[in-house]
Motif scaffolding. Structure first.
Motif, PDB file in Angstrom:
ATOM      1  N   MET A 194      -3.248  14.988 -10.217  1.00  0.00           N
ATOM      2  CA  MET A 194      -2.329  14.725 -11.135  1.00  0.00           C
ATOM      3  C   MET A 194      -2.203  13.465 -11.550  1.00  0.00           C
ATOM      4  N   SER A 195      -1.463  13.227 -12.769  1.00  0.00           N
ATOM      5  CA  SER A 195      -1.094  12.009 -13.312  1.00  0.00           C
ATOM      6  C   SER A 195      -0.044  11.308 -12.530  1.00  0.00           C
ATOM      7  N   LEU A 196      -0.142  10.001 -12.660  1.00  0.00           N
ATOM      8  CA  LEU A 196       0.957   9.134 -11.897  1.00  0.00           C
ATOM      9  C   LEU A 196       2.419   9.713 -12.280  1.00  0.00           C
ATOM     10  N   GLY A 197       2.605  10.052 -13.652  1.00  0.00           N
ATOM     11  CA  GLY A 197       3.881  10.396 -14.005  1.00  0.00           C
ATOM     12  C   GLY A 197       4.287  11.680 -13.520  1.00  0.00           C
ATOM     13  N   ASP A 198       3.399  12.654 -13.150  1.00  0.00           N
ATOM     14  CA  ASP A 198       3.745  13.963 -12.471  1.00  0.00           C
ATOM     15  C   ASP A 198       3.974  13.621 -11.003  1.00  0.00           C
ATOM     16  N   TRP A 199       3.198  12.811 -10.486  1.00  0.00           N
ATOM     17  CA  TRP A 199       3.313  12.533  -9.129  1.00  0.00           C
ATOM     18  C   TRP A 199       4.782  11.835  -8.778  1.00  0.00           C
ATOM     19  N   LYS A 200       5.196  11.015  -9.778  1.00  0.00           N
ATOM     20  CA  LYS A 200       6.509  10.375  -9.557  1.00  0.00           C
ATOM     21  C   LYS A 200       7.541  11.379  -9.615  1.00  0.00           C
ATOM     22  N   THR A 201       7.400  12.338 -10.528  1.00  0.00           N
ATOM     23  CA  THR A 201       8.290  13.390 -10.615  1.00  0.00           C
ATOM     24  C   THR A 201       8.519  14.341  -9.296  1.00  0.00           C
ATOM     25  N   GLY A 215       3.423   6.014  -5.944  1.00  0.00           N
ATOM     26  CA  GLY A 215       3.628   5.959  -7.413  1.00  0.00           C
ATOM     27  C   GLY A 215       4.135   4.640  -7.868  1.00  0.00           C
ATOM     28  N   ALA A 216       3.749   3.436  -7.385  1.00  0.00           N
ATOM     29  CA  ALA A 216       3.790   2.221  -8.018  1.00  0.00           C
ATOM     30  C   ALA A 216       2.735   2.263  -9.267  1.00  0.00           C
ATOM     31  N   GLY A 234      19.780   8.935 -15.454  1.00  0.00           N
ATOM     32  CA  GLY A 234      19.385   7.407 -15.202  1.00  0.00           C
ATOM     33  C   GLY A 234      18.681   7.115 -13.675  1.00  0.00           C
ATOM     34  N   LEU A 235      18.443   8.254 -13.166  1.00  0.00           N
ATOM     35  CA  LEU A 235      17.825   8.162 -11.679  1.00  0.00           C
ATOM     36  C   LEU A 235      16.400   8.112 -11.860  1.00  0.00           C
ATOM     37  N   SER A 236      15.478   7.144 -11.001  1.00  0.00           N
ATOM     38  CA  SER A 236      14.026   7.342 -10.992  1.00  0.00           C
ATOM     39  C   SER A 236      13.391   7.141  -9.678  1.00  0.00           C
ATOM     40  N   ALA A 237      12.557   7.949  -9.068  1.00  0.00           N
ATOM     41  CA  ALA A 237      12.037   7.779  -7.866  1.00  0.00           C
ATOM     42  C   ALA A 237      11.805   6.432  -7.369  1.00  0.00           C
ATOM     43  N   ARG A 238      11.057   5.620  -8.289  1.00  0.00           N
ATOM     44  CA  ARG A 238      10.637   4.381  -8.130  1.00  0.00           C
ATOM     45  C   ARG A 238      11.584   3.435  -7.767  1.00  0.00           C
ATOM     46  N   VAL A 255       0.798  -1.147  -0.024  1.00  0.00           N
ATOM     47  CA  VAL A 255       0.014   0.101  -0.072  1.00  0.00           C
ATOM     48  C   VAL A 255       0.842   1.252  -0.021  1.00  0.00           C
ATOM     49  N   LEU A 256       1.881   1.268   0.931  1.00  0.00           N
ATOM     50  CA  LEU A 256       2.910   2.293   0.822  1.00  0.00           C
ATOM     51  C   LEU A 256       3.394   2.767  -0.643  1.00  0.00           C
TER      52      LEU A 256
END
Length: 574
Positions: free
Chosen positions: A112-119, A55-56, A134-138, A49-50
């Motif tokens: 907001m979209s999931l992509g924007d939330w990940k940003t 952003g999963a 090459g770095l991503s939050a996920r 859930v977390l």
């Protein structure tokens, strides 16, 4: 820090987190099992859930099951840009989130979209990571909220057993440990360039070449041979000299006729031999010599015993010779028939070839021959084009491989120099790892963390003696994740929380369960971190029995699989 996890229906177990250690107890009944996800208490689901709220992708996520589609999950956490807390809400299976208060420039009325939330997650939880492509939050969250799903505790350097290049993991670990992630990310870029070679090789296989030639020397030889043949064909076409081709076919037809005649004559000989052998077999029999004994008896001559024995031996020898003679004749008959059958097939093949040639000779003439030459040269031109395309592809492949090889050598040298300049970071990380491992085991336990340049990757090796043991392997993951969390938080590169699925303590000895939990509590307190772990009650009991007091860190309510409402979600589902 994470502050509150909740959902919009009464049955969900709401949790309010605090700084330092947070322990969520999962009470297990006698009929439950660790692999029973449907009837489990939900400690692993809490981790999922977390991830869902941070952003999963919806996809096949637990929170995208049909039963959760009308539910909305919520997470309240500290948000640096706001200077306060942010609440994020996401409906089951949704590909968007809603924040409160709304984030400026990224959402309409907080949606907001999931992509924007990940940003946004990357900008706020890992603020320096946006400078590295090459770095991503996920991926970074894979180390911050490590989960058991997909083998997250099998290796400290990787949080998943999915097909992810090791260079991707290296870039993210370099960032967390305070190294030059942009430089390390070039390993990933070069690996992607190298992977393009695979695509080119696939294209190579797709060319219509008949047999795919992989050696440049062979290709050059075939190209020259084709060009030579094409020159000769073109000369014949220019002068309309088609008679040589016509004569060649006629000559071949004559050769086939001669060969067929030879086979027929050989057949006649073998057929006569076959008849003779068959006749011999019919006449051949083992003669009887019983008459000798009868004759001697009628004459009144009694044979001596020695003579009688000698006579028996000669009789046996005579019988064996006769039997061998019969066997030889049968084998000779079989071989003769095999030759006849073989020649019958050869005559059929040669006769078919002769028929085709005669048909072409009967139908063709000077014009037909010219057309055949023109078709032949067109076919060779197509082969030549394909070979030249293959040559171009091989050249590109070789150039890429040479370029990657040189760049890897140069990158290794640059990484080596950069690591020397950042040796204080390496020493800090190694010292932390050694200290943490020895606090779990003993002051004499061999434990270290090495970080060096590699041939194709950043070479990171967290080591604890006897780490092949499942329990020690899990504690190695705990120590390594604590190092990454502490280093990232000290440098302002990462968040101030670390979450582990409680299965990290499965298979760990009682004393190490106690010392591992104590270590996490002390590090969280000393570093201003938050450590959250949902853990089974029986495992926690091991730690309590060996001196760890969990009471100051327990969150309520506890989870249980004793009844329908005891789990995280408050109801059972398939």
């Amino acid at each position: 820090m994470l502050r509150r996890l909740s959902a919009d229906y009464p049955g969900f177990k709401e949790f309010r987190f605090r700084s330092g250690m947070n322990i969520i107890v999962a009470e297990r009944t006698q009929h439950s099992s660790s692999s029973d996800s449907r009837n489990g208490s939900g400690k692993t689901s809490l981790i999922e859930v977390l991830h869902f709220l941070l952003g999963a992708n919806a996809g096949k996520h637990l929170c995208s099951r049909e039963v959760f589609l009308p539910r909305t999950f919520s997470l309240e956490l500290d948000w640096p840009i706001l200077g306060g807390t942010l609440e994020v809400n996401r409906q089951g299976g949704a590909k968007r989130v809603q924040t409160s208060p709304p984030l400026e420039g990224r959402a309409f009325d907080g949606v907001m979209s999931l992509g924007d939330w990940k940003t946004e997650v990357q900008r706020n939880l890992y603020p320096q990571s946006t400078e590295v492509e090459g770095l991503s939050a996920r991926f970074l969250l894979g180390y911050t909220i490590r989960r058991e799903r997909d083998g997250g505790f099998q290796a400290p350097l990787e949080f998943s057993t999915k097909a992810i290049k090791k260079t991707v993991f290296s870039t993210h670990l370099a960032y967390l440990l305070g190294l030059d992630a942009r430089l390390i990310d070039q390993y990933r870029a070069l690996a992607e360039k190298q992977s393009s070679v695979t695509g080119l090789k696939q294209a190579l296989k797709g060319l219509d070449l008949g047999e795919v030639v992989g050696d440049q020397a062979e290709i050059d030889g075939k190209v020259r041979l084709l060009m030579h043949d094409m020159e000769q064909l073109q000369e014949q076409i220019d002068r309309f000299q088609v008679i040589p081709e016509f004569e060649r076919l006629k000559t071949r037809a004559d050769e086939l006729t001669t060969e067929i005649d030879h086979l027929a004559r050989a057949d006649e000989i073998d057929k006569r031999n076959e008849a003779d052998i068959r006749d011999s077999l019919e006449r051949e029999h083992i003669p009887s010599d019983d008459y000798l004994s009868t004759a001697f008896q009628e004459l009144g001559i009694a044979l001596p015993r020695e003579v009688k024995r000698r006579y028996d031996e000669v009789e046996q020898f005579h019988r064996v010779v006769a039997e061998n003679r019969q066997r030889f004749l049968r084998e000779e008959l079989q071989e003769t028939r095999r030759r006849i059958d073989q020649r019958r097939r050869e005559r059929k093949e040669k006769d078919d070839e002769r028929s085709l040639i005669l048909q072409r000779l009967n139908q063709g003439g000077a014009l037909q021959g010219l057309q055949m030459l023109q078709h032949s040269i067109a076919s060779k031109e197509a082969q030549l084009r394909s070979l030249r395309e293959q040559t171009d592809l091989l050249d590109r492949i070789q150039n890429i491989q040479d370029e990657v090889r040189l760049q890897l050598l140069e990158l290794k040298s640059r990484v080596h120099e950069d690591l020397r300049e950042r040796d204080s970071y390496r020493s800090e990380a190694s010292n932390l790892f050694t200290d943490y491992a020895r606090r779990i085991y003993s002051r004499t336990r061999e434990a270290y963390l090495t970080i060096n340049e590699g041939e194709k990757n950043l070479d990171i090796r967290p080591h604890i003696a006897n780490q092949e043991s499942n329990g020690i392997g899990n504690m190695r993951v705990l120590c390594f994740d604590l190092v990454c969390a502490v280093m990232a938080h000290r440098g302002g590169r990462g968040p101030d929380f670390l979450v582990h699925d409680g299965r990290i303590f499965d298979g760990v000895d009682e004393r190490q369960v106690a010392s591992g939990l104590q270590l996490a509590a002390e590090v969280a307190q000393a570093e201003g971190l938050q450590y959250i772990v949902p853990i089974n009650s029986d495992v926690l009991a091991k730690g309590r029995d060996c001196g760890f007091d969990p009471d100051p860190y327990l969150l309520h309510p506890p989870l249980t699989d004793a009844d329908e409402t005891g789990g995280l979600f408050g109801f059972k589902f398939d």
